[in-house]
Design a protein around this motif. Structure first.
Motif, mmCIF file in Angstrom:
data_model
loop_
_atom_site.group_PDB
_atom_site.id
_atom_site.type_symbol
_atom_site.label_atom_id
_atom_site.label_comp_id
_atom_site.label_asym_id
_atom_site.label_seq_id
_atom_site.Cartn_x
_atom_site.Cartn_y
_atom_site.Cartn_z
ATOM 1 N N ASN A 130 -6.997 10.472 9.239
ATOM 2 C CA ASN A 130 -7.452 9.144 8.832
ATOM 3 C C ASN A 130 -6.766 8.122 9.729
ATOM 4 N N PRO A 131 -7.523 7.290 10.437
ATOM 5 C CA PRO A 131 -6.923 6.471 11.496
ATOM 6 C C PRO A 131 -6.362 5.138 11.045
ATOM 7 N N ALA A 132 -5.743 5.086 9.897
ATOM 8 C CA ALA A 132 -5.090 3.867 9.435
ATOM 9 C C ALA A 132 -3.589 4.110 9.346
ATOM 10 N N LEU B 126 1.382 6.621 7.472
ATOM 11 C CA LEU B 126 2.765 6.378 7.080
ATOM 12 C C LEU B 126 3.012 6.852 5.650
ATOM 13 N N ALA B 127 2.039 6.603 4.764
ATOM 14 C CA ALA B 127 2.186 7.052 3.382
ATOM 15 C C ALA B 127 2.218 8.572 3.298
ATOM 16 N N ILE B 128 1.386 9.246 4.077
ATOM 17 C CA ILE B 128 1.393 10.712 4.085
ATOM 18 C C ILE B 128 2.752 11.231 4.529
ATOM 19 N N GLY B 129 3.242 10.709 5.645
ATOM 20 C CA GLY B 129 4.536 11.157 6.154
ATOM 21 C C GLY B 129 5.652 10.896 5.160
ATOM 22 N N HIS B 130 5.657 9.699 4.570
ATOM 23 C CA HIS B 130 6.728 9.338 3.647
ATOM 24 C C HIS B 130 6.642 10.135 2.354
ATOM 25 N N PHE C 47 4.766 22.525 14.126
ATOM 26 C CA PHE C 47 5.522 23.108 13.012
ATOM 27 C C PHE C 47 7.014 22.846 13.179
ATOM 28 N N ARG C 48 7.652 22.665 12.056
ATOM 29 C CA ARG C 48 9.097 22.409 11.977
ATOM 30 C C ARG C 48 9.516 21.142 12.728
ATOM 31 N N GLU C 49 8.592 20.230 12.879
ATOM 32 C CA GLU C 49 8.913 18.917 13.436
ATOM 33 C C GLU C 49 8.461 17.858 12.446
ATOM 34 N N THR C 50 9.129 16.723 12.446
ATOM 35 C CA THR C 50 8.786 15.664 11.521
ATOM 36 C C THR C 50 7.714 14.765 12.117
ATOM 37 N N TRP C 51 7.254 13.818 11.327
ATOM 38 C CA TRP C 51 6.231 12.860 11.769
ATOM 39 C C TRP C 51 6.844 11.655 12.463
ATOM 40 N N GLY C 52 8.129 11.375 12.149
ATOM 41 C CA GLY C 52 8.774 10.213 12.740
ATOM 42 C C GLY C 52 10.070 9.904 12.025
ATOM 43 N N TYR D 50 0.835 -1.200 0.000
ATOM 44 C CA TYR D 50 0.000 0.000 0.000
ATOM 45 C C TYR D 50 0.870 1.250 0.000
ATOM 46 N N VAL D 51 1.835 1.279 0.880
ATOM 47 C CA VAL D 51 2.693 2.462 0.967
ATOM 48 C C VAL D 51 3.449 2.664 -0.339
#
Length: 458
Positions: free
Chosen positions: A366-368, A373-377, A290-295, A138-139
């Motif tokens: 979206n709670p999946a 993960l796809a959004i962050g990547h 702001f100015r922080e990453t997702w992971g 999926y990703v």
């Protein structure tokens, strides 16, 4: 979709293609099956938003299976037929609700005149589609080179708008662009849905098993039309009512939409500034920092204690580093005081991640896990980052719904509290799988795959 080069408005060309939406703040039925199939942990259904493009090409069955539809009394054929016959009375009964929101009886009656239910929605609502893709596939599908290239084009084309929105809301432009890309492929034809939102929400407010929830969505839709924020003939979307390039449900629109182009309307369908700013406002109010990453993608040391794979166990980056967790690049964590939890979306054989508060903000959209993960990547790739350093397991397939239910049933028989065996492998099921793995001498990563199911069958 044809986009004007002024960067102020966009005109959408509708098609007859129906794209399945997910989540509840932005559509909901398919999210459960998909999130379960990619072993994502799904919070309460009533808090989800949607994803559009994640489901493109995966249409629901034409009709719900009898055992699925029999699961709720309001989805019985007799109940559906009775509700369909009562549809005009149901619409009339919601007039006081709209009036309480500022819509006069005359305007309400004008908006709903001639409204008929879309009964095809009942099949979409209660279908249980099967998906063969794993989390990694999926990703990989969502963060494609085509989507990356198009996203960079959009970031360049609307740079001045992103500049102003980023300054006004303190939300990373790459996250906004990633949502835009994954929700509708940047507003591509067919990516936003073609069903009238008024008809869809009216149908679901009067027929089926989610009437209480969709009653609010219907009233919010009436408000949008009454105020003229989005022209009624442009208010089209998924069967569950999500609309626009970043897929707002009507109640989400009422909470988050903003008029950024200053024309007096919050038009998240036709105005690029309103789309970008409203999506930013949504993320901001959901806790984006702001100015922080997702992971961070991380590498686990040998003989790692997998009991740390638990969302409730949040430690600082310095504490994770003390356990031997490193970034693949070998670079230090730039903010050692940040708090994160460890996520292994594909188990011990796949990549590992330390997730920060911005990941949780995306999950509110979206709670999946696959979606977040796809959004962050994708956001990182749009920024210029590279692919994940670790590969996804290639030999596995996703558990079927029947296999997920079987796993949950077996866990119940073993005495684990996993709730109702519904095929959705949420937090309780993941914890139970982890405990079973420990008892069985397996790596306790909490990943519910075919190997775990085979061990349960022994």
């Amino acid at each position: 979709m044809a986009v004007q080069t002024t960067g102020t408005t966009m005109t959408t060309r509708k098609t007859g293609t129906m794209t399945v939406r997910a989540g509840v703040r932005r559509g909901w039925a398919t999210a459960l099956a998909v999130a379960a199939s990619v072993t994502a942990i799904v919070p309460a259904v009533a808090q989800a938003q949607t994803t559009g493009s994640i489901f493109q090409g995966f249409q629901p069955q034409q009709q719900a299976q009898p055992q699925e539809r029999a699961g709720h009394p309001l989805m019985q054929p007799e109940a559906i037929a009775q509700a369909q016959a009562n549809f005009p009375n149901c619409i009339a009964a919601m007039q006081p609700l709209a009036q309480a929101k500022g819509v006069s009886p005359a305007v309400y009656n004008q908006i709903v005149a001639g409204l008929q239910p879309d009964m095809k929605i009942m099949d979409y609502m209660d279908s249980q589609p099967e998906f063969s893709r794993t989390m990694g596939s999926y990703v990989d599908m969502l963060v494609s080179e085509k989507r990356i290239a198009k996203g960079r084009e959009m970031l360049a084309q609307y740079k001045s708008i992103f500049d102003r929105v980023e300054q006004a809301y303190g939300v990373d432009r790459y996250a906004i662009a990633a949502i835009w890309g994954i929700e509708s492929s940047y507003g591509s034809p067919g990516g936003m849905g073609s069903r009238p939102v008024l008809q869809s929400t009216a149908t679901l407010a009067c027929i089926g098993r989610r009437q209480d929830y969709f009653r609010d969505e219907f009233v919010a839709t009436v408000q949008i039309i009454a105020k003229g924020d989005v022209p009624a003939d442009h208010l089209k979307g998924s069967w569950a009512g999500a609309f626009g390039p970043t897929q707002f449900m009507p109640t989400s629109f009422q909470r988050f939409a903003v008029d950024f182009d200053g024309d007096g309307h919050r038009n998240v369908v036709d105005s690029i500034p309103d789309v970008i700013a409203s999506t930013a406002n949504n993320l901001k109010l959901d806790g984006w920092k702001f100015r922080e990453t997702w992971g961070y993608e991380v590498v686990l040391p040998q003989n790692f204690d997998y009991r740390y794979v638990d969302r409730s166990k949040r430690y600082t980056m310095a504490q994770w580093a003390s356990l031997g967790i490193k970034r693949p690049s070998g670079m230090a964590f730039p903010r050692p005081g940040d708090t994160a939890f460890l996520l292994l979306p594909a188990g011990a054989k796949g990549p590992a991640f330390l997730m920060l508060p911005n990941f949780s903000a995306i999950l509110k959209y979206n709670p999946a896990d696959a979606y977040a993960l796809a959004i962050g990547h994708l956001g990182d790739r749009l920024r210029g980052g590279g692919p994940f350093a670790q590969s996804w397991p290639k030999e596995e397939r996703a558990l079927s719904r029947a296999e997920r239910i079987e796993m949950q049933t077996r866990l119940l028989q073993m005495g684990y509290d996993i709730g109702n065996p519904d095929g959705i492998l949420g937090t309780k099921s993941r914890t139970a799988v982890q405990n079973f793995q420990s008892r069985a001498g397996m790596v306790p990563d909490g990943y519910p795959n075919l190997e775990v199911l085979a061990r349960m069958r022994q």
